[in-house]
Design an enzyme around this catalytic site. Structure first.
Site, PDB file in Angstrom:
ATOM      1  N   THR A 108      -7.856  -2.088   1.633  1.00 29.26           N
ATOM      2  CA  THR A 108      -7.207  -3.261   0.714  1.00 29.26           C
ATOM      3  C   THR A 108      -7.704  -4.523   1.064  1.00 29.26           C
ATOM      4  O   THR A 108      -8.199  -5.172  -0.063  1.00 29.26           O
ATOM      5  CB  THR A 108      -5.884  -2.864   0.858  1.00 29.26           C
ATOM      6  OG1 THR A 108      -5.508  -1.605   0.808  1.00 29.26           O
ATOM      7  CG2 THR A 108      -5.333  -3.640  -0.283  1.00 29.26           C
ATOM      8  N   ASP A 114      -9.757  -2.975   6.827  1.00 29.24           N
ATOM      9  CA  ASP A 114      -9.087  -1.734   6.406  1.00 29.24           C
ATOM     10  C   ASP A 114      -9.584  -1.739   4.460  1.00 29.24           C
ATOM     11  O   ASP A 114      -9.901  -3.018   4.300  1.00 29.24           O
ATOM     12  CB  ASP A 114      -7.774  -1.666   6.343  1.00 29.24           C
ATOM     13  CG  ASP A 114      -7.203  -0.055   6.455  1.00 29.24           C
ATOM     14  OD1 ASP A 114      -7.940   0.655   6.764  1.00 29.24           O
ATOM     15  OD2 ASP A 114      -5.844  -0.167   5.860  1.00 29.24           O
ATOM     16  N   HIS A 164       2.179   8.423   5.658  1.00 29.07           N
ATOM     17  CA  HIS A 164       1.092   9.338   6.041  1.00 29.07           C
ATOM     18  C   HIS A 164       1.649  10.176   7.285  1.00 29.07           C
ATOM     19  O   HIS A 164       1.664  11.444   7.267  1.00 29.07           O
ATOM     20  CB  HIS A 164      -0.174   8.942   6.608  1.00 29.07           C
ATOM     21  CG  HIS A 164      -1.054   8.554   5.333  1.00 29.07           C
ATOM     22  ND1 HIS A 164      -1.634   9.834   4.604  1.00 29.07           N
ATOM     23  CD2 HIS A 164      -1.513   7.356   4.792  1.00 29.07           C
ATOM     24  CE1 HIS A 164      -2.215   9.038   3.519  1.00 29.07           C
ATOM     25  NE2 HIS A 164      -2.407   7.854   3.770  1.00 29.07           N
ATOM     26  N   ASP A 212       0.869  -1.118   0.096  1.00 24.72           N
ATOM     27  CA  ASP A 212       0.010   0.123  -0.094  1.00 24.72           C
ATOM     28  C   ASP A 212       0.900   1.269  -0.045  1.00 24.72           C
ATOM     29  O   ASP A 212       1.902   1.412   0.654  1.00 24.72           O
ATOM     30  CB  ASP A 212      -0.864   0.071   1.236  1.00 24.72           C
ATOM     31  CG  ASP A 212      -2.071   0.908   1.172  1.00 24.72           C
ATOM     32  OD1 ASP A 212      -1.879   2.081   0.860  1.00 24.72           O
ATOM     33  OD2 ASP A 212      -3.175   0.546   1.262  1.00 24.72           O
ATOM     34  N   ARG A 240     -15.508   3.266   3.360  1.00 23.77           N
ATOM     35  CA  ARG A 240     -14.659   2.560   3.907  1.00 23.77           C
ATOM     36  C   ARG A 240     -14.650   2.336   5.451  1.00 23.77           C
ATOM     37  O   ARG A 240     -13.999   1.261   5.945  1.00 23.77           O
ATOM     38  CB  ARG A 240     -13.212   2.909   3.399  1.00 23.77           C
ATOM     39  CG  ARG A 240     -12.905   4.249   3.693  1.00 23.77           C
ATOM     40  CD  ARG A 240     -11.522   4.737   2.901  1.00 23.77           C
ATOM     41  NE  ARG A 240     -10.123   4.170   3.615  1.00 23.77           N
ATOM     42  CZ  ARG A 240      -9.094   4.083   3.203  1.00 23.77           C
ATOM     43  NH1 ARG A 240      -8.823   4.848   2.159  1.00 23.77           N
ATOM     44  NH2 ARG A 240      -8.157   3.266   3.997  1.00 23.77           N
ATOM     45  N   ASP A 276       2.049   2.589   3.552  1.00 22.60           N
ATOM     46  CA  ASP A 276       1.228   3.788   3.446  1.00 22.60           C
ATOM     47  C   ASP A 276       0.807   4.690   4.683  1.00 22.60           C
ATOM     48  O   ASP A 276       1.153   5.882   4.860  1.00 22.60           O
ATOM     49  CB  ASP A 276       0.097   3.589   2.716  1.00 22.60           C
ATOM     50  CG  ASP A 276      -0.898   4.609   2.501  1.00 22.60           C
ATOM     51  OD1 ASP A 276      -0.656   5.634   1.759  1.00 22.60           O
ATOM     52  OD2 ASP A 276      -1.825   4.766   3.233  1.00 22.60           O
ATOM     53  N   LYS A 277       0.802   3.666   5.715  1.00 20.79           N
ATOM     54  CA  LYS A 277       0.436   4.592   7.090  1.00 20.79           C
ATOM     55  C   LYS A 277       1.444   5.312   7.535  1.00 20.79           C
ATOM     56  O   LYS A 277       1.281   6.080   8.036  1.00 20.79           O
ATOM     57  CB  LYS A 277      -0.355   3.259   7.788  1.00 20.79           C
ATOM     58  CG  LYS A 277      -1.497   2.920   7.104  1.00 20.79           C
ATOM     59  CD  LYS A 277      -2.185   1.680   8.250  1.00 20.79           C
ATOM     60  CE  LYS A 277      -3.268   1.100   7.595  1.00 20.79           C
ATOM     61  NZ  LYS A 277      -4.275   1.739   6.615  1.00 20.79           N
ATOM     62  N   HIS A 289      -1.258  11.043  -0.441  1.00 19.70           N
ATOM     63  CA  HIS A 289      -0.722  10.153  -1.807  1.00 19.70           C
ATOM     64  C   HIS A 289      -0.476  11.135  -2.735  1.00 19.70           C
ATOM     65  O   HIS A 289      -0.626  12.342  -2.881  1.00 19.70           O
ATOM     66  CB  HIS A 289      -2.179   9.340  -2.157  1.00 19.70           C
ATOM     67  CG  HIS A 289      -2.708   8.490  -0.896  1.00 19.70           C
ATOM     68  ND1 HIS A 289      -3.780   7.725  -1.295  1.00 19.70           N
ATOM     69  CD2 HIS A 289      -2.196   7.988   0.216  1.00 19.70           C
ATOM     70  CE1 HIS A 289      -4.150   6.885  -0.028  1.00 19.70           C
ATOM     71  NE2 HIS A 289      -3.083   7.080   0.762  1.00 19.70           N
ATOM     72  N   SER A 305      -6.890   4.070  -1.283  1.00 15.97           N
ATOM     73  CA  SER A 305      -6.725   2.651  -1.266  1.00 15.97           C
ATOM     74  C   SER A 305      -8.233   1.920  -1.476  1.00 15.97           C
ATOM     75  O   SER A 305      -7.952   0.780  -2.107  1.00 15.97           O
ATOM     76  CB  SER A 305      -6.318   2.178  -0.064  1.00 15.97           C
ATOM     77  OG  SER A 305      -4.951   2.810   0.218  1.00 15.97           O
ATOM     78  N   GLU A 346      -1.323  -7.998   1.715  1.00 13.06           N
ATOM     79  CA  GLU A 346      -0.908  -6.671   1.885  1.00 13.06           C
ATOM     80  C   GLU A 346       0.031  -6.127   2.776  1.00 13.06           C
ATOM     81  O   GLU A 346      -0.041  -6.435   3.906  1.00 13.06           O
ATOM     82  CB  GLU A 346      -2.293  -5.968   1.961  1.00 13.06           C
ATOM     83  CG  GLU A 346      -2.068  -4.316   1.795  1.00 13.06           C
ATOM     84  CD  GLU A 346      -3.193  -3.629   2.665  1.00 13.06           C
ATOM     85  OE1 GLU A 346      -3.665  -4.065   3.424  1.00 13.06           O
ATOM     86  OE2 GLU A 346      -2.992  -2.083   2.340  1.00 13.06           O
ATOM     87  N   ASP A 398      -1.001   0.064  -4.708  1.00  8.48           N
ATOM     88  CA  ASP A 398      -2.296   0.543  -5.177  1.00  8.48           C
ATOM     89  C   ASP A 398      -2.144   2.051  -5.641  1.00  8.48           C
ATOM     90  O   ASP A 398      -2.919   2.304  -6.451  1.00  8.48           O
ATOM     91  CB  ASP A 398      -3.294   0.419  -4.172  1.00  8.48           C
ATOM     92  CG  ASP A 398      -2.898   0.884  -2.768  1.00  8.48           C
ATOM     93  OD1 ASP A 398      -1.835   1.371  -2.558  1.00  8.48           O
ATOM     94  OD2 ASP A 398      -3.788   0.889  -1.745  1.00  8.48           O
ATOM     95  N   HIS A 399      -1.228   2.771  -5.086  1.00  9.97           N
ATOM     96  CA  HIS A 399      -1.045   4.228  -5.316  1.00  9.97           C
ATOM     97  C   HIS A 399       0.471   4.588  -4.856  1.00  9.97           C
ATOM     98  O   HIS A 399       0.806   3.875  -3.997  1.00  9.97           O
ATOM     99  CB  HIS A 399      -1.880   5.208  -4.994  1.00  9.97           C
ATOM    100  CG  HIS A 399      -2.179   5.025  -3.269  1.00  9.97           C
ATOM    101  ND1 HIS A 399      -1.150   5.606  -2.586  1.00  9.97           N
ATOM    102  CD2 HIS A 399      -3.159   4.505  -2.444  1.00  9.97           C
ATOM    103  CE1 HIS A 399      -1.585   5.002  -1.313  1.00  9.97           C
ATOM    104  NE2 HIS A 399      -2.767   4.650  -1.048  1.00  9.97           N
TER     105      HIS A 399
HETATM  106 MG    MG Z   1      -4.240  -0.860   2.428  1.00  9.86          MG
HETATM  107 ZN    ZN Z   2      -3.119   6.214   2.549  1.00  3.50          ZN
END
Ligand code: MG
Ligand code: ZN
Length: 470
Positions: free
Chosen positions: A176, A174, A354, A62, A187, A350-351, A436, A115, A345, A392-393
């Site tokens: 994903t 979550d 952030h 992620d 979500r 990602d987290k 992101h 996501s 995953e 995913d991004h």
């Molecule tokens: Mg995710």
């Molecule tokens: Zn994110």
């Protein structure tokens, strides 16, 4: 898989993790290839396998854009090093945009997706708006869209008689992991109480499909491993005694809550629910947050060993999932086993990005890469397995010139080369959550029909790749 040869003569001299000393490893020979270049055409041609894959493993980082991969590689392996995810024979690129809300059927692209929408793209082959879990777009989050036409790759694999698994370092509810086995407009509707508050018309009591946690159990996913106990422990009815975990046990699930419990599971006579943290699972490395003044320095290395031993690593969860799902899945009982689909995953790349936590995101990327190594070893013994590694991004980190005092927050670490690497995060004002970014992401693959990932593709095409259609 035959290991591609090392790209630089110096690689052998770059002991991984030993490069923190400043004297360390200058790149001898200016990084020239060790031997004369060799034409790879024949080797690649042998890797093109037009059979339909029996087993499919999707490995998903992620927020793992090219900058995030490059940072983790330089830090952990050095400039000439290679990660497991760098060793797959076929590599392409994938665009990641989502849709903007609109009242009609025409939606403009949103170039920086989340996501939920990106997961929906590969899970269903169709794009949607941000925040939405395998459900169609419309004018906004508060109005549910269509579920019809959004059957997921997991649902299709089950219909084809395959076993299915969903593994994450995040809460299992979550976005994903959710896109495979749930359909909901927001979500955040992860447990029954969350859903009654935020998506009331989709709650079970209102005749809807229910929360993400309930839907995952209702799908009888064979292997569910990750965090998110706090969602599964929410009451099915307001104030009632029964939780989603109770429902799982009633419907035949076996439950494990720690690494020892997971290692004790030997077979899949019953589906398996493993919840190893109340929320997201603990990050592997201690945090090092980028700051406006610039955190870290030329000798700074990340502190490892932050995850408690009771929480299994992503590699351990991947190994167990492959063992359970793959038991008899490769021809030992031809005609009786139809193979499996597994998504794994690495969620907190990602987290931690952030949070502008440079060590956190490197640790999660390295841990994800170890899980990729587990999948590649499985693939070597089960050649009818397609393994896809992608993201995913993209996320916010940039590798910037040393001492450039970039806008936003920055940090400096020592790489495995013993050289400083400076990074900046510049997509949030004043200490806010880094956002992101909209760059395309890498997609790499090995196994049957792996060559379909070559070139520049669209995220919705991954749906067909995972189904073995292309
Ligand atoms: Mg995710
Ligand atoms: Zn994110």
């Amino acid at each position: 898989m035959k290991r591609p040869r090392a790209p630089f003569a110096i690689v052998a001299a770059l002991a991984v993790g030993a490069g923190a000393g400043a004297a360390g490893a200058a790149l001898a020979g200016h990084g020239r290839p060790a031997e004369r270049p060799r034409d790879d055409s024949a080797r690649l041609a042998r890797q093109i396998d037009p059979r339909k894959p029996r087993n499919v493993v999707l490995m998903l980082g992620d927020g793992m854009g090219d900058s995030e991969i490059t940072l983790a590689r330089y830090y952990a392996k050095g400039a000439g090093g290679r990660l497991n995810m760098d060793r797959l024979p076929f590599t392409g690129a994938m665009s990641t945009y989502s849709l903007k809300p609109a009242t009609g059927t025409e939606h403009l692209p949103d170039y920086v997706p989340d996501s939920a929408s990106t997961g929906t793209a590969w899970a269903t082959g169709r794009r949607t708006i941000d925040g939405r879990i395998s459900q169609g777009p419309n004018a906004g989050a508060s109005t549910p869209g269509a579920n019809a036409g959004y059957r997921t790759v997991l649902e299709r694999a089950q219909r084809a008689g395959k076993r299915v698994g969903d593994v994450s370092t995040a809460e299992l509810t979550d976005a994903t992991p959710a896109v495979l086995a749930a359909h909901v407009s927001q979500r955040s509707c992860q447990g029954p109480s969350d859903t009654r508050a935020a998506c009331p018309s989709e709650a079970k009591a209102a005749g809807g499909l229910g929360s993400i946690a309930e839907q995952e159990i209702d799908h009888h996913v064979d292997v569910l491993l990750g965090g998110g106990r706090q969602r599964f422990s929410q009451p099915l009815e307001p104030g009632g005694p029964e939780t989603v975990t109770d429902r799982a046990l009633d419907s035949g699930y076996r439950y494990v809550g720690d690494a020892a419990g997971l290692s004790g599971v030997r077979g899949l006579r019953r589906p398996l629910l493993g919840l190893f943290a109340s929320g997201h699972m603990t990050q592997e490395y201690e945090p090092l947050l980028a700051t406006e003044a610039g955190a870290g320095g030329v000798g700074t290395r990340c502190v490892e060993g932050n995850r408690p031993a009771a929480e299994p690593s992503l590699a351990a969860m991947t190994r167990k999932a492959l063992r359970l799902l793959g038991d008899g899945a490769s021809g030992r009982r031809p005609g009786r086993e139809r193979g499996f689909f597994l998504q794994v995953e690495g969620a907190s790349i990602d987290k931690r990005a952030h949070a502008a936590d440079v060590c956190g995101e490197i640790g999660e990327t390295v841990a994800f890469d170890r899980a990729v190594g587990v999948a590649l070893r499985f693939q070597r013994r089960h050649r009818d397995t397609l393994v896809v590694v992608t993201a995913d991004h993209a996320q916010a980190v940039q590798i910037v010139p040393e001492g450039s005092s970039p806008a936003g927050v920055s940090a400096t670490l020592a790489t495995a080369d013993g050289a400083p690497i400076e990074v900046s995060y510049g997509t949030a004002a004043g200490g806010g959550s880094q956002q992101h970014t909209g760059s395309e992401v890498r997609i790499a693959a090995i196994g049957p029909r792996a060559a379909n990932v070559l070139g520049v593709g669209d995220q919705t095409e991954l749906f067909d790749t995972l189904l073995g259609r292309r």
